[in-house]
Structure formats: C-alpha cells, structure tokens
Design an enzyme around this catalytic site. Sequence first.
Site, short mmCIF file in Angstrom:
data_model
loop_
_atom_site.label_atom_id
_atom_site.label_comp_id
_atom_site.label_asym_id
_atom_site.label_seq_id
_atom_site.Cartn_x
_atom_site.Cartn_y
_atom_site.Cartn_z
N CYS A 122 0.78 -1.32 0.16
CA CYS A 122 -0.03 0.08 0.15
C CYS A 122 0.85 1.23 -0.02
O CYS A 122 0.39 2.21 -0.28
CB CYS A 122 -0.90 0.06 1.27
N HIS A 255 -3.51 6.75 2.45
CA HIS A 255 -3.90 5.39 1.71
C HIS A 255 -5.30 5.05 2.40
O HIS A 255 -5.53 5.19 3.69
CB HIS A 255 -3.05 4.27 2.49
N ASN A 286 -10.16 -0.90 -0.08
CA ASN A 286 -8.85 -0.83 -0.08
C ASN A 286 -8.29 -1.58 -1.33
O ASN A 286 -8.16 -2.74 -1.56
CB ASN A 286 -8.25 -1.54 1.22
O1 UT7 Z 1 -3.99 -1.70 3.55
C1 UT7 Z 1 -3.18 -2.32 4.38
C2 UT7 Z 1 -3.53 -1.77 5.68
N1 UT7 Z 1 -4.45 -2.56 6.29
C3 UT7 Z 1 -5.09 -1.67 7.37
O2 UT7 Z 1 -4.78 -0.66 7.59
C4 UT7 Z 1 -6.21 -2.53 8.11
C5 UT7 Z 1 -6.19 -1.96 9.28
N2 UT7 Z 1 -7.35 -3.01 10.07
C6 UT7 Z 1 -8.51 -2.56 10.18
O3 UT7 Z 1 -9.01 -1.74 9.46
C7 UT7 Z 1 -9.31 -3.25 11.19
O4 UT7 Z 1 -8.79 -3.97 12.04
C8 UT7 Z 1 -10.40 -4.38 10.48
C9 UT7 Z 1 -11.50 -3.23 9.77
C10 UT7 Z 1 -9.86 -5.13 9.56
C11 UT7 Z 1 -11.17 -4.70 11.80
O5 UT7 Z 1 -11.75 -4.05 12.43
P1 UT7 Z 1 -11.60 -4.16 14.21
O6 UT7 Z 1 -12.32 -2.81 14.86
O7 UT7 Z 1 -10.17 -4.34 14.26
O8 UT7 Z 1 -12.17 -5.77 14.48
P2 UT7 Z 1 -11.88 -6.60 15.28
O9 UT7 Z 1 -11.02 -7.83 14.43
O10 UT7 Z 1 -11.15 -6.12 16.41
O11 UT7 Z 1 -13.21 -7.57 15.82
C12 UT7 Z 1 -13.96 -6.82 16.70
C13 UT7 Z 1 -15.36 -7.70 16.63
C14 UT7 Z 1 -15.03 -9.12 16.84
O12 UT7 Z 1 -16.17 -9.50 17.84
P3 UT7 Z 1 -16.20 -9.50 19.47
O13 UT7 Z 1 -15.00 -10.61 19.74
O14 UT7 Z 1 -15.89 -8.00 19.64
O15 UT7 Z 1 -17.66 -9.93 19.73
C15 UT7 Z 1 -15.01 -9.78 15.69
O16 UT7 Z 1 -15.38 -11.29 15.60
O17 UT7 Z 1 -15.86 -7.57 15.21
C16 UT7 Z 1 -16.19 -9.03 14.87
N3 UT7 Z 1 -15.73 -9.18 13.54
C17 UT7 Z 1 -16.84 -8.83 12.41
N4 UT7 Z 1 -17.89 -8.60 12.83
C18 UT7 Z 1 -18.86 -8.71 11.50
C19 UT7 Z 1 -14.54 -9.20 12.95
N5 UT7 Z 1 -14.74 -9.30 11.44
C20 UT7 Z 1 -16.13 -8.97 11.33
C21 UT7 Z 1 -16.88 -8.83 10.15
N6 UT7 Z 1 -18.30 -8.71 10.33
N7 UT7 Z 1 -16.31 -8.92 8.83
#
Ligand code: UT7
Length: 330
Positions: A122, A255, A286
Amino acid sequence: MAQISVRTGAPYARLLSTGAYRGSRVVDNAEMCTMIDSSDEWIQQRTGISQRHWATEDETVRSMAVAACRQAIERAGLSAADIDTIILATVSNSQQMPSLASYVAQDLGCTGPAMFDISAACAGFCYGLGLADSLIRTGAAGHVLVVGVEKLTDTLDAHDRGTAFLFSDGAGAVVVGPSEEPAIGPVVWGSDPSQAEVLTIQSWRNLPEGQDHPHITMEGTKVFRWATTFIADRARETLEAAGLAPEDLDVFIPHQANNRITDSMLRHLKLPKDVVVSRDIIQMGNSSAASVPLALDAILQSGEATSGQTALLIGFGAGLAFAGQVVTLP
Ligand code: UT7
C-alpha cells in the site's frame, strides 16, 4: 584516476496528470454479506466502506494498468514515446518475470523505456513517486509514468470475514515530469520490518491443503494500531520535511485503508477543518498500491480539489512499510 562525469537533471519535478481505472463489478455490502458472516452496519461503522470495485475475469492487472496509464499520458498532452521510465507498484501480479511494467510498456507502445516493478504494497505508489522525483532531478529520467495496480480479488479468500470485505481491484497512474518550481516535497519513508508477518500474501509454495491460490492474511488490529500511532507521526514529519505547517495544506490523501484510521490521523495532525480529505474508500474499498493514485484522481475529477493546490499523500501497509510526500496537484 579517471574523472567520472555525473549528470544533473531538471531543477525540480512535478505531477503532470492522473489516470484511473476501477474494476467494473460493483459489490455492495449486502452482496458481500452473502459471502461472509457480517452486516452492512458493521462494515460501514468499522471501515466506512459501502461498496467495492472488483475486476471481472477479463480485467487483469495488465489491462487495468494500461487503461490508467493511457489516460494519464493523454491528459499530460504527451504520447507513449515521451515516457522514458515506467515504475509500476503491485503485489497482486502472479507472473514474476518479466516485470508487469514490460507488458504495460508493450501495450502502450513505448519505445525502450527503463521499466521495473516495485513491491511495497500500500506504500508502493508513494515509493514510486519518491523515486520518480529523484530520477528526474538527477537527470536519469525525463518523463516517468508511476502506476499502482492491484487485482486483490485474485488473492482473496472470499469467505474470510477478516479481509474479504476490505480489498478491491483497480489502477491509478500519474505522469511525472520536469518543473521550474518545487512541486514534490521530500519523500519520508521507512518501515517496521519486525511486523513483516502481520500482513502477507501467502507463497504459492506449500499452500494449505484444499487451497488453490495464495490468500491475503492480516492481523487487522496490529496494522490498525501501527497506522494510528506510528504513521500519524510520520505524516506530520512529511509535512515538516516540505517546510509546511498544517495550515498550508489544502488536501489530505492518505492510503484508503479504513476511515477510522483517516479520522485518527486527522485528529493527530490537527489539520484545519477546510482541508479536503479523501474518503474514496467508501465506494472503492482498499486497493493497496492503487489506493493513493485512485483517490488522487477522484478528488481532482470530482472538483473537490483543483490544480495547483497542496496535498499530503501517505501510503502504508505490508512490510510494514510507509512512504509519503507533499505534492502540488496537477
Ligand atoms: O492496506 C493495508 C493496511 N490495512 C489496514 O490498515 C487494515 C487495518 N485494520 C482494520 O482496518 C481493522 O482491524 C479491521 C476493519 C480489519 C477490523 O476491525 P476491528 O475493529 O479491528 O475488528 P476486530 O478484529 O477487533 O473485531 C471486533 C469484533 C469481534 O467480535 P467480538 O469479539 O468483539 O464479539 C469480531 O469477531 O468484530 C467481529 N468481526 C466482525 N463482525 C462482523 C470481525 N470481523 C467482522 C466482520 N463482520 N467482517
């Protein structure tokens, strides 16, 4: 001892034009949620994304890069013969040799340019732009095509709820040429190689049983934390390296990884309220190396930003690598 001559180039370099191509299949969050256990509300709240562009079978990294480059060359008022260097950034080209830049040069009808691919995910476009600026000022190049292109759906596990909804396909290009005025600030770039494993595309070797192509793997929270702390500081350094303060900025094009990352950077940078901020992720997702040039093109084509304004660009991702610079918009 023989005296080696060195050359110097134009005093400065500048962006001359942009070009863009987005995968033609629009996949909204409702359709996405037929593939993963998620919801439109969750995706929008956590990332800002409401839809993404995916390429069809006929749209390849080659065809998308060529389309974006053609548009950029035409808008610069140049022809393919004027391009003497092509820098192509990608992580989703499955053919290792020759470079994808070679095929792009062939399709464009360029005549013997220097050409190569770079892999900085990226951050790739901003790495390429930093190189183009240096090549022009050292006299190694005259007109450089810098293109970021990805077909990330070739690397997706469409059922992985941690990645599938984020990534997209497209290409963004710029032509960089000589300038009498400074128009590209110093590149600020670097990495945190201790986190190389947090964002990967698996190798074709030793694929897990039952998998027919390499998948993107990501520890999203770790990337998120790095982007909202370390990268926000690098964005401020990039402005300072160009001798500018937040008040001098017209446009911010980070980005397009997550709107929450962009919001966090805005708070950190304390940018004035009237700075135009790219939110291309909402409709694009993205697109890794294509993300910054696509966002740059979109903000100009929509009229939200205009030629001559000052923009801060910053790319960050796998490596973990980052690069940014301040530019005058073409
Ligand atoms: O381009 C390269 C650079 N990439 C990035 O910069 C990506 C950076 N990371 C992110 O944007 C975020 O980490 C994500 C959008 C990928 C994920 O968001 P998050 O707020 O970090 O979610 P998480 O993995 O901490 O999960 C939080 C909750 C969990 O549930 P509980 O344990 O709180 O009940 C997950 O199971 O959200 C749940 N979850 C989802 N729910 C619905 C994880 N993925 C999903 C999903 N839909 N797709």
